[in-house]
Design a protein around this motif. Structure first.
Motif, short mmCIF file in Angstrom:
data_model
loop_
_atom_site.label_atom_id
_atom_site.label_comp_id
_atom_site.label_asym_id
_atom_site.label_seq_id
_atom_site.Cartn_x
_atom_site.Cartn_y
_atom_site.Cartn_z
N MET A 46 -15.84 -11.02 -7.58
CA MET A 46 -16.70 -9.91 -7.15
C MET A 46 -17.20 -10.23 -5.75
O MET A 46 -18.20 -10.94 -5.57
N ASN B 21 4.90 -2.22 -4.35
CA ASN B 21 4.08 -3.30 -4.94
C ASN B 21 4.96 -4.41 -5.51
O ASN B 21 4.64 -5.61 -5.39
N ASN C 242 0.87 -1.18 0.00
CA ASN C 242 0.00 0.00 0.00
C ASN C 242 0.91 1.23 0.00
O ASN C 242 1.99 1.17 0.58
N PRO C 243 0.49 2.32 -0.64
CA PRO C 243 1.40 3.48 -0.68
C PRO C 243 1.69 4.07 0.70
O PRO C 243 2.81 4.48 0.97
N1 LIG Z 1 -15.37 -2.73 -0.22
C1 LIG Z 1 -16.23 -3.50 -0.88
O1 LIG Z 1 -17.32 -3.83 -0.39
C2 LIG Z 1 -15.88 -4.02 -2.26
C3 LIG Z 1 -16.75 -4.94 -2.87
C4 LIG Z 1 -16.43 -5.45 -4.14
C5 LIG Z 1 -15.27 -5.05 -4.77
N2 LIG Z 1 -14.45 -4.14 -4.17
C6 LIG Z 1 -13.25 -3.72 -4.90
O2 LIG Z 1 -12.11 -3.90 -4.10
C7 LIG Z 1 -11.12 -2.94 -4.45
C8 LIG Z 1 -10.62 -2.31 -3.17
O3 LIG Z 1 -11.74 -1.81 -2.47
P1 LIG Z 1 -11.59 -1.33 -0.98
O4 LIG Z 1 -12.96 -1.18 -0.43
O5 LIG Z 1 -10.61 -2.19 -0.27
O6 LIG Z 1 -10.97 0.14 -1.27
P2 LIG Z 1 -10.19 1.13 -0.33
O7 LIG Z 1 -10.51 0.84 1.10
O8 LIG Z 1 -10.37 2.51 -0.87
O9 LIG Z 1 -8.66 0.70 -0.60
C9 LIG Z 1 -7.92 0.97 -1.73
C10 LIG Z 1 -6.46 0.91 -1.28
O10 LIG Z 1 -5.60 0.98 -2.42
C11 LIG Z 1 -4.46 1.71 -2.01
N3 LIG Z 1 -3.73 2.20 -3.16
C12 LIG Z 1 -3.86 3.39 -3.82
N4 LIG Z 1 -2.97 3.46 -4.83
C13 LIG Z 1 -2.26 2.29 -4.81
C14 LIG Z 1 -1.19 1.78 -5.61
N5 LIG Z 1 -0.68 2.47 -6.63
N6 LIG Z 1 -0.68 0.57 -5.28
C15 LIG Z 1 -1.18 -0.14 -4.23
N7 LIG Z 1 -2.19 0.29 -3.46
C16 LIG Z 1 -2.74 1.50 -3.76
C17 LIG Z 1 -5.02 2.81 -1.13
O11 LIG Z 1 -3.98 3.33 -0.32
P3 LIG Z 1 -4.06 4.80 0.34
O12 LIG Z 1 -5.20 4.79 1.28
O13 LIG Z 1 -2.73 4.94 0.99
O14 LIG Z 1 -4.26 5.72 -0.85
C18 LIG Z 1 -6.08 2.06 -0.34
O15 LIG Z 1 -5.54 1.51 0.86
C19 LIG Z 1 -11.79 -1.94 -5.40
O16 LIG Z 1 -11.34 -2.16 -6.71
C20 LIG Z 1 -13.27 -2.24 -5.28
O17 LIG Z 1 -13.94 -2.09 -6.53
C21 LIG Z 1 -14.72 -3.64 -2.93
#
Ligand SMILES: NC(=O)c1ccc[n+]([C@@H]2O[C@H](COP(=O)([O-])OP(=O)(O)OC[C@H]3O[C@@H](n4cnc5c(N)ncnc54)[C@H](OP(=O)(O)O)[C@@H]3O)[C@@H](O)[C@H]2O)c1
Length: 274
Positions: free
Chosen positions: A122, A58, A37-38
């Motif tokens: 998903m 990464n 994670n960044p």
């Molecule tokens: N949450 C759900 O219910 C759900 C359901 C289905 C699918 N998804 C999918 O799961 C994925 C993640 O969702 P989430 O809910 O976990 O999102 P999230 O909490 O917003 O997490 C995204 C993470 O990615 C990190 N990030 C940003 N740029 C990056 C990079 N270049 N390299 C590596 N990490 C990076 C962010 O770090 P920083 O905070 O430091 O920027 C953040 O910790 C999404 O694609 C979403 O569509 C989520």
């Protein structure tokens, strides 16, 4: 676990944190799990809570793993994949899983190369509390052993359903991905009327959420169809029958069908953005 593989989560947001938590609690060796994670705080939490290895790089975690889980937001995916492709010469030896909404497997082959073994998952939001349902689709290069592995990983946060093509992911997304919101909408209506009829907000909410939990629990423990379960709790001429009649006259089944079809159409529209 049938086969333990080293697995690296790229992006350590809410969903991967829940999956990692489920894996470790379920007995998956923490030493085989990596995350990047960044920023540090989420990584520090993962290290402290689950004892996995983390990095802000990464490539560092991806190079150590047999399996890469792409868990960044969809809009970042192209850049993250390009970086992996440029810096991981043996990417084709790894299994790549994506949990990002909306991006089709074909796109990942453009991002990562045609020879990458790719599974799209998903998961839905209740995975965050271990009660999720995940839809899974694989490309033709994925092996049965890969599928077994990924099934076990997502079984740690709920149940898994394989679909034969990605249209199935759009449908599953519209039923199970969006479903919690439909249930909340329905539950909020029941809570509201219970309040209007004299209950406190707290008691109204308790009775609705406990009823939903109880009904879901009965459904999951019973072999009866949902229609038969409904009949079983509906005595002829009783008050439940009167209430159910109101829902049936309003064509609740048609409303559900329209809602799901609208969400499927939106999923298909959004897939075109990537
Ligand atoms: N949450 C759900 O219910 C759900 C359901 C289905 C699918 N998804 C999918 O799961 C994925 C993640 O969702 P989430 O809910 O976990 O999102 P999230 O909490 O917003 O997490 C995204 C993470 O990615 C990190 N990030 C940003 N740029 C990056 C990079 N270049 N390299 C590596 N990490 C990076 C962010 O770090 P920083 O905070 O430091 O920027 C953040 O910790 C999404 O694609 C979403 O569509 C989520």
């Amino acid at each position: 676990m049938a086969n333990t593989r080293t697995i690296a989560f790229i992006g350590a947001g809410n969903m991967p944190q829940s999956i990692i938590g489920g894996m470790v609690r379920g007995g998956y060796p923490a030493s085989a799990i990596f995350a990047s994670n960044p920023s540090r705080p989420k990584l520090d939490t993962l290290e402290e809570k689950h004892g996995i290895q983390t990095s802000q790089d990464n490539i560092e975690v991806a190079s150590k793993a047999d399996v890469i889980v792409l868990s960044v937001k969809p809009q970042l995916m192209a850049d993250v994949c390009a970086h992996l492709r440029e810096n991981l010469p043996n990417l084709a030896d790894k299994l790549v899983i994506t949990i990002a909404a909306g991006i089709r497997i074909e796109k990942y082959h453009q991002y990562l190369g045609d020879d990458v073994r790719m599974i799209r998952v998903m998961p839905n939001t209740p995975s965050l509390v271990g009660e999720g349902v995940s839809g899974l689709a694989a490309d033709s290069q994925v092996t049965e052993n890969d599928k077994d592995f990924v099934t076990e990983v997502f079984d740690y946060v709920g149940k898994t359903i394989w679909v034969s093509d990605e249209d199935g992911i759009d449908v599953l997304g519209a039923v199970a991905g969006s479903g919690p919101a439909y249930f909340f909408e329905f539950m909020a209506g029941l809570q509201q009327v219970a309040e209007e009829l004299g209950f406190s907000t707290e008691d109204a909410r308790t009775m609705v959420q406990q009823t939903a939990l109880g009904a879901a629990s009965m459904a999951s423990q019973s072999e009866l169809s949902l229609v038969d379960l409904r009949k079983q709790v509906t005595s002829k001429g009783g008050s439940t029958a009167k209430g159910v009649e109101v829902y049936q006259n309003a064509k609740l089944d048609k409303i559900s069908a329209d809602a799901v079809k609208a969400a499927v159409a939106r999923n298909q529209e959004m897939a075109k953005l990537f």
